[in-house]
Write an enzyme that holds these catalytic residues in place. Structure first.
Site, PDB file in Angstrom:
ATOM      1  N   ASP A 107       0.850  -1.199   0.000  1.00  0.00           N
ATOM      2  CA  ASP A 107       0.000   0.000   0.000  1.00  0.00           C
ATOM      3  C   ASP A 107       0.884   1.248   0.000  1.00  0.00           C
ATOM      4  OD1 ASP A 107      -2.130  -1.732   0.366  1.00  0.00           O
ATOM      5  OD2 ASP A 107      -2.157  -1.461   2.539  1.00  0.00           O
TER       6      ASP A 107
HETATM    7  N1  URA Z   1      -0.947  -5.724   4.319  1.00  0.00           N
HETATM    8  C1  URA Z   1      -1.445  -4.483   4.304  1.00  0.00           C
HETATM    9  O1  URA Z   1      -2.453  -4.196   4.926  1.00  0.00           O
HETATM   10  N2  URA Z   1      -0.820  -3.558   3.557  1.00  0.00           N
HETATM   11  C2  URA Z   1       0.317  -3.808   2.861  1.00  0.00           C
HETATM   12  O2  URA Z   1       0.855  -2.910   2.206  1.00  0.00           O
HETATM   13  C3  URA Z   1       0.835  -5.103   2.898  1.00  0.00           C
HETATM   14  C4  URA Z   1       0.186  -6.048   3.650  1.00  0.00           C
END
Ligand code: URA
Length: 234
Positions: A107
């Site tokens: 993310d």
């Molecule tokens: N889980 C999440 O919530 N975000 C990420 O970027 C990776 C794993």
């Protein structure tokens, strides 16, 4: 990627970091480029697979198959384009960008290890649930995590809008609001949703390992390097 015959200026633009076709042509005109030991001032000369091309006496290696680790900075996205955020692809040589894709996105508000490759099969082996490579995260929480909630997360927790509970995970509590979590699947926003499922909130998330590949402690946010041959066999 199969090596192919191409013009010298294009070959340089494709294979030298931050080199455009115009910069390549300038370097060729100035006599900085040699092919098979002879200076070459002809940008249109065709380069065959196996030709020895040097820029400033340094060998130029065809992009070929690339395997990279990158330390993703906060607020960068793992897609090629986004109207609100810079993309991690902007941190890589421009001429490589079209060839590369990411094995397991993060993310925008997650930092840390991203693996990037031209090799689709390798990328699939990393992300496929059947191969179940552990992805390890360092998690900072808004609220202290109870032992009971830590156990729930280890054993598998039900996420909203998911049919199945999460697979067993490894969770090590460092202190009440920091832990290390390793999961072997990659549902959408999985880590954040796991902690939300036990009434907590992730305030910082950082990935530091995928399988046996560990993010280098000395690799600054935004920096990248090629993986070694042994790392590629993870
Ligand atoms: N889980 C999440 O919530 N975000 C990420 O970027 C990776 C794993």
């Amino acid at each position: 990627m199969k090596a192919e015959r191409q013009r010298l200026d294009k070959f340089l633009a494709n294979n030298v970091a931050d080199f455009s076709r115009a910069l390549a042509q300038r370097a060729i005109r100035r006599g900085w480029v040699a092919v098979n030991g002879e200076p070459c001032r002809d940008a249109a000369r065709h380069i065959e697979p196996g030709d020895d091309v040097r820029l400033d006496d340094q060998p130029v290696v065809a992009v070929g198959t690339r395997y990279l680790m990158l330390n993703k900075p906060l607020d960068y996205v793992c897609t090629q384009k986004d109207s609100h955020h810079p993309s991690v692809f902007e941190l890589l040589p421009e001429s490589w960008r079209d060839h590369l894709h990411i094995a397991g996105r993060l993310d925008a508000d997650t930092t840390g290890l991203v693996l990037i490759t031209t090799d689709g099969d390798w990328s699939h082996r990393i992300t496929s649930p059947n191969h179940a490579k552990a992805k390890r995260y360092h998690v900072t929480l808004a609220e202290p995590l109870s032992d009971a909630d830590a156990d729930t997360l280890r054993n598998g927790v039900e996420l909203r809008n998911e049919k199945n509970a999460t697979r067993p995970a490894e969770l090590i509590l460092i202190d009440p609001t920091h832990c290390q979590l390793a999961i072997r699947e990659g549902k959408y926003h999985q880590v954040r949703r796991m902690f939300a499922a036990v009434g907590n909130k992730v305030v910082e998330l950082h990935r530091d390992a995928i399988g046996s590949i560990q993010l280098d402690a000395g690799l600054a946010p935004g920096a990248w390097r090629e993986l070694s041959v042994s790392e590629r066999t993870l």
